[in-house]
Design a protein around this motif. Structure first.
Motif, short mmCIF file in Angstrom:
data_model
loop_
_atom_site.label_atom_id
_atom_site.label_comp_id
_atom_site.label_asym_id
_atom_site.label_seq_id
_atom_site.Cartn_x
_atom_site.Cartn_y
_atom_site.Cartn_z
N GLU A 46 0.83 -1.20 0.00
CA GLU A 46 0.00 0.00 0.00
C GLU A 46 0.87 1.26 0.00
O GLU A 46 0.61 2.21 -0.75
N LEU A 47 1.91 1.27 0.82
CA LEU A 47 2.78 2.45 0.86
C LEU A 47 3.53 2.64 -0.45
O LEU A 47 3.74 3.78 -0.87
N HIS A 48 3.90 1.58 -1.11
CA HIS A 48 4.55 1.72 -2.43
C HIS A 48 3.58 2.35 -3.43
O HIS A 48 3.98 3.14 -4.27
N ARG A 49 2.32 1.99 -3.34
CA ARG A 49 1.30 2.53 -4.24
C ARG A 49 1.17 4.04 -4.06
O ARG A 49 0.91 4.76 -5.01
N CYS B 284 9.65 11.70 -1.34
CA CYS B 284 9.29 12.80 -2.25
C CYS B 284 9.81 12.52 -3.66
O CYS B 284 10.84 11.86 -3.82
N PRO B 285 9.14 13.06 -4.66
CA PRO B 285 9.67 12.94 -6.02
C PRO B 285 11.06 13.56 -6.09
O PRO B 285 11.34 14.55 -5.41
N GLU C 28 15.30 12.05 6.26
CA GLU C 28 15.63 10.85 5.48
C GLU C 28 14.38 10.26 4.83
O GLU C 28 14.39 9.89 3.66
N ILE C 29 13.30 10.18 5.60
CA ILE C 29 12.07 9.60 5.07
C ILE C 29 11.46 10.51 4.02
O ILE C 29 11.03 10.04 2.96
N GLY D 19 1.08 9.23 0.88
CA GLY D 19 2.16 8.28 1.09
C GLY D 19 3.21 8.80 2.06
O GLY D 19 3.71 8.07 2.92
N LEU D 20 3.54 10.08 1.94
CA LEU D 20 4.53 10.68 2.83
C LEU D 20 4.00 10.71 4.27
O LEU D 20 4.71 10.33 5.21
N ALA D 21 2.76 11.14 4.43
CA ALA D 21 2.17 11.20 5.77
C ALA D 21 2.11 9.80 6.40
O ALA D 21 2.44 9.63 7.58
#
Length: 187
Positions: A93-96, A167-168, A161-162, A103-105
């Motif tokens: 799900e996070l990869h999607r 982020c793009p 780092e995250i 996704g960042l949140a």
């Protein structure tokens, strides 16, 4: 990860009981096959429970890192076990959602237990119609504001780092660590 002989683990299918009647009373044959049962019992136990090994919610802890590598999940041995399990369960799900605000949140919440507010979009646009007007210039940077949630302290280095990973690549970003939720700024 090691799955070897487990002392006292009985075999569900003792080989000695499956031998022809000629060997049923043969002491040597029964002791020899009992030794094989000791070696094979963990194999049968693993195969009988294979679905549990492949389910990150119940897999053995030493198997969890391997499962995380299968799905590209973040896995840190210092994280609590339940958090490591959730990271593997939610990896796809996070990869999607990678590269999006959501996704960042979610990545920040899962990995660090922080709450966040993301403004700016990195300038990603698309259209189904050829020849569509170009979009307006994107904001100069993405602003990520984080504040404590699960933990009482926020590590700004880990947050950066995250954010950098999620982020793009073309998007500039800035991280602000706040002591608590931001006041409503007229949004």
């Amino acid at each position: 990860m090691s799955r070897a002989a487990v002392p006292g683990l009985p075999s569900r299918f003792p080989i000695g009981e499956q031998l022809p009647a000629l060997y049923a009373d043969d002491d040597f044959a029964q002791r020899f096959t009992a030794g094989l049962d000791t070696v094979l019992a963990p194999v049968f136990a693993t195969l009988d429970n294979l679905t549990a090994y492949l389910d990150p919610r119940v897999a053995p802890i030493d198997f969890l890192a391997w499962l995380a590598s299968w799905v590209g999940a973040a896995d840190a041995p210092q994280w609590p076990v339940e958090l490591r399990r959730e990271a593997v369960v939610r990896a796809v799900e996070l990869h999607r959602w990678r590269g999006t605000r959501r996704g960042l949140a979610e990545a920040l919440r899962l990995a660090l237990g922080v709450h966040c507010d993301v403004t700016g979009d990195g300038g990603s646009w698309w259209s189904n119609t050829a020849g569509t007007e170009l979009p307006p210039q994107p904001a100069a940077e993405i602003l990520v504001r984080v504040w404590p949630g699960r933990e009482t302290r926020v590590d700004p280095v880990r947050v950066r780092e995250i954010v950098r990973a999620m982020c793009p690549v073309h998007a500039a970003f800035r991280v602000e660590v706040l002591p608590g939720p931001p006041a409503d700024e007229g949004r």
